[in-house]
Design a protein around this motif. Structure first.
Motif, mmCIF file in Angstrom:
data_model
loop_
_atom_site.group_PDB
_atom_site.id
_atom_site.type_symbol
_atom_site.label_atom_id
_atom_site.label_comp_id
_atom_site.label_asym_id
_atom_site.label_seq_id
_atom_site.Cartn_x
_atom_site.Cartn_y
_atom_site.Cartn_z
ATOM 1 N N GLY A 9 30.561 49.832 -40.251
ATOM 2 C CA GLY A 9 29.267 50.244 -39.837
ATOM 3 C C GLY A 9 29.135 49.830 -38.238
ATOM 4 O O GLY A 9 30.089 49.073 -37.861
ATOM 5 N N GLY A 10 28.223 50.141 -37.842
ATOM 6 C CA GLY A 10 28.009 50.116 -36.342
ATOM 7 C C GLY A 10 26.886 50.800 -35.778
ATOM 8 O O GLY A 10 26.327 51.394 -36.302
ATOM 9 N N LEU A 11 26.862 50.733 -34.536
ATOM 10 C CA LEU A 11 26.005 51.307 -33.539
ATOM 11 C C LEU A 11 26.782 52.400 -32.949
ATOM 12 O O LEU A 11 27.779 52.386 -32.533
ATOM 13 C CB LEU A 11 25.397 50.571 -32.231
ATOM 14 N N VAL A 12 26.296 53.774 -33.070
ATOM 15 C CA VAL A 12 26.949 54.837 -32.639
ATOM 16 C C VAL A 12 26.095 55.969 -32.130
ATOM 17 O O VAL A 12 24.969 55.867 -32.562
ATOM 18 C CB VAL A 12 27.885 55.633 -33.746
ATOM 19 N N GLN A 13 26.619 56.668 -31.152
ATOM 20 C CA GLN A 13 25.725 57.731 -30.636
ATOM 21 C C GLN A 13 25.579 59.031 -31.435
ATOM 22 O O GLN A 13 26.503 59.348 -32.053
ATOM 23 C CB GLN A 13 26.046 58.344 -29.149
ATOM 24 N N PRO A 88 20.258 60.507 -35.805
ATOM 25 C CA PRO A 88 19.500 59.351 -35.946
ATOM 26 C C PRO A 88 19.053 59.177 -37.449
ATOM 27 O O PRO A 88 18.611 57.922 -37.667
ATOM 28 C CB PRO A 88 18.235 59.675 -35.193
ATOM 29 N N GLU A 89 18.693 59.951 -38.200
ATOM 30 C CA GLU A 89 18.218 60.210 -39.498
ATOM 31 C C GLU A 89 19.589 59.454 -40.469
ATOM 32 O O GLU A 89 18.834 59.374 -41.505
ATOM 33 C CB GLU A 89 17.519 61.309 -39.941
ATOM 34 N N ASP A 90 20.498 59.383 -40.080
ATOM 35 C CA ASP A 90 21.590 58.742 -40.770
ATOM 36 C C ASP A 90 21.445 56.978 -40.691
ATOM 37 O O ASP A 90 22.261 56.515 -41.335
ATOM 38 C CB ASP A 90 22.896 59.276 -40.463
ATOM 39 N N HIS A 102 32.259 51.292 -67.403
ATOM 40 C CA HIS A 102 30.938 51.554 -67.784
ATOM 41 C C HIS A 102 29.871 50.212 -67.116
ATOM 42 O O HIS A 102 28.698 50.078 -67.373
ATOM 43 C CB HIS A 102 30.536 51.851 -69.124
ATOM 44 N N GLN A 103 30.216 49.609 -66.284
ATOM 45 C CA GLN A 103 29.508 48.438 -65.549
ATOM 46 C C GLN A 103 29.453 48.864 -64.052
ATOM 47 O O GLN A 103 30.441 48.978 -63.192
ATOM 48 C CB GLN A 103 30.066 47.019 -65.767
ATOM 49 N N MET A 104 28.269 48.675 -63.301
ATOM 50 C CA MET A 104 28.190 48.835 -62.226
ATOM 51 C C MET A 104 28.302 47.645 -61.239
ATOM 52 O O MET A 104 27.714 46.721 -61.663
ATOM 53 C CB MET A 104 26.712 49.722 -61.914
ATOM 54 N N TYR A 105 29.053 47.852 -60.214
ATOM 55 C CA TYR A 105 29.301 46.760 -59.117
ATOM 56 C C TYR A 105 28.712 47.455 -57.754
ATOM 57 O O TYR A 105 29.001 48.611 -57.718
ATOM 58 C CB TYR A 105 30.393 46.340 -59.077
ATOM 59 N N TRP A 106 28.104 46.405 -56.950
ATOM 60 C CA TRP A 106 27.764 47.034 -55.703
ATOM 61 C C TRP A 106 28.313 46.065 -54.739
ATOM 62 O O TRP A 106 28.250 44.764 -54.744
ATOM 63 C CB TRP A 106 26.120 47.157 -55.689
ATOM 64 N N GLY A 107 28.347 46.548 -53.421
ATOM 65 C CA GLY A 107 28.662 45.800 -52.372
ATOM 66 C C GLY A 107 27.367 45.332 -51.622
ATOM 67 O O GLY A 107 26.380 45.770 -51.878
ATOM 68 N N GLN A 108 27.623 44.732 -50.508
ATOM 69 C CA GLN A 108 26.440 44.157 -49.863
ATOM 70 C C GLN A 108 25.809 45.074 -48.817
ATOM 71 O O GLN A 108 24.670 44.766 -48.189
ATOM 72 C CB GLN A 108 26.788 42.742 -49.268
ATOM 73 N N GLY A 109 26.697 46.142 -48.468
ATOM 74 C CA GLY A 109 25.987 47.231 -47.431
ATOM 75 C C GLY A 109 26.558 46.777 -46.217
ATOM 76 O O GLY A 109 26.989 45.784 -45.876
ATOM 77 N N THR A 110 26.630 47.920 -45.431
ATOM 78 C CA THR A 110 27.094 47.922 -44.010
ATOM 79 C C THR A 110 26.016 48.647 -43.190
ATOM 80 O O THR A 110 25.702 49.770 -43.779
ATOM 81 C CB THR A 110 28.644 48.202 -43.770
ATOM 82 N N GLN A 111 25.686 48.261 -42.184
ATOM 83 C CA GLN A 111 24.731 48.677 -41.386
ATOM 84 C C GLN A 111 25.301 50.070 -40.425
ATOM 85 O O GLN A 111 26.158 49.813 -39.600
ATOM 86 C CB GLN A 111 23.790 47.903 -40.484
ATOM 87 N N VAL A 112 24.661 50.959 -40.441
ATOM 88 C CA VAL A 112 24.809 52.272 -39.605
ATOM 89 C C VAL A 112 23.554 52.535 -38.573
ATOM 90 O O VAL A 112 22.590 52.852 -39.458
ATOM 91 C CB VAL A 112 25.422 53.311 -40.363
ATOM 92 N N THR A 113 23.811 52.514 -37.667
ATOM 93 C CA THR A 113 22.719 52.873 -36.750
ATOM 94 C C THR A 113 23.156 53.928 -35.638
ATOM 95 O O THR A 113 24.237 53.663 -34.831
ATOM 96 C CB THR A 113 22.104 51.575 -35.803
ATOM 97 N N VAL A 114 22.471 54.985 -35.543
ATOM 98 C CA VAL A 114 22.581 55.966 -34.735
ATOM 99 C C VAL A 114 21.590 56.299 -33.594
ATOM 100 O O VAL A 114 20.293 56.319 -34.056
ATOM 101 C CB VAL A 114 22.678 57.364 -35.767
ATOM 102 N N SER A 115 22.101 56.074 -32.422
ATOM 103 C CA SER A 115 21.089 56.234 -31.307
ATOM 104 C C SER A 115 20.930 57.877 -30.977
ATOM 105 O O SER A 115 22.103 58.314 -30.802
ATOM 106 C CB SER A 115 21.539 55.180 -30.084
ATOM 107 N N SER A 116 19.764 58.268 -30.596
ATOM 108 C CA SER A 116 19.612 59.488 -29.940
ATOM 109 C C SER A 116 20.033 59.555 -28.530
ATOM 110 O O SER A 116 20.337 58.738 -27.729
ATOM 111 C CB SER A 116 18.181 59.942 -30.230
#
Length: 116
Positions: A9-13, A88-90, A102-116
């Motif tokens: 993830g990160g900041l992208v145009q 930007p709405e992404d 049949h057991q669900m595991y999740w990650g901690q997430g990665t931030q995606v920021t889209v600049s206009s």
């Protein structure tokens, strides 16, 4: 202990592309379905994409079709999400999940920021 760690993830145009990765440790991915959700600020978590254990069957949320591609490399215990033509709405935190026996595991997430 099963752990999922997202990255990429990160900041992208707007109009750019990103490839998110999710590495699973503690268990092989073989025979495990995997996928991605995302959560935008102030919104509920929403489904993005899903892959069966082999990658031979994938499906997407209707709003994600065309710009999102899920893939996986079981030899690397990794699932990917490629996003084209970012808007930007992404902007959201993207989470991967794994359905292991049949057991669900999740990650901690990665931030995606889209600049206009």
């Amino acid at each position: 202990q099963v752990q999922l760690v997202e990255s990429g993830g990160g900041l992208v145009q707007a109009g750019g592309s990103l490839r998110l990765s999710c590495v699973v440790s503690g268990r092989t991915l073989t025979y495990s379905d995997m996928g991605w959700f995302r959560q935008a600020p102030g919104k509920e978590r929403e489904f993005v994409a899903h892959s069966n254990w082999s990658g031979g069957s994938t499906y997407y949320a209707d709003s994600m079709k065309g710009r999102f591609t899920i893939s996986r490399d079981n030899a690397k215990n990794t699932v990917y999400l490629h996003i084209d033509s970012l808007k930007p709405e992404d902007t959201a935190v993207y989470y991967c999940y794994a359905d292991i026996n049949h057991q669900m595991y999740w990650g901690q997430g990665t931030q995606v920021t889209v600049s206009s």
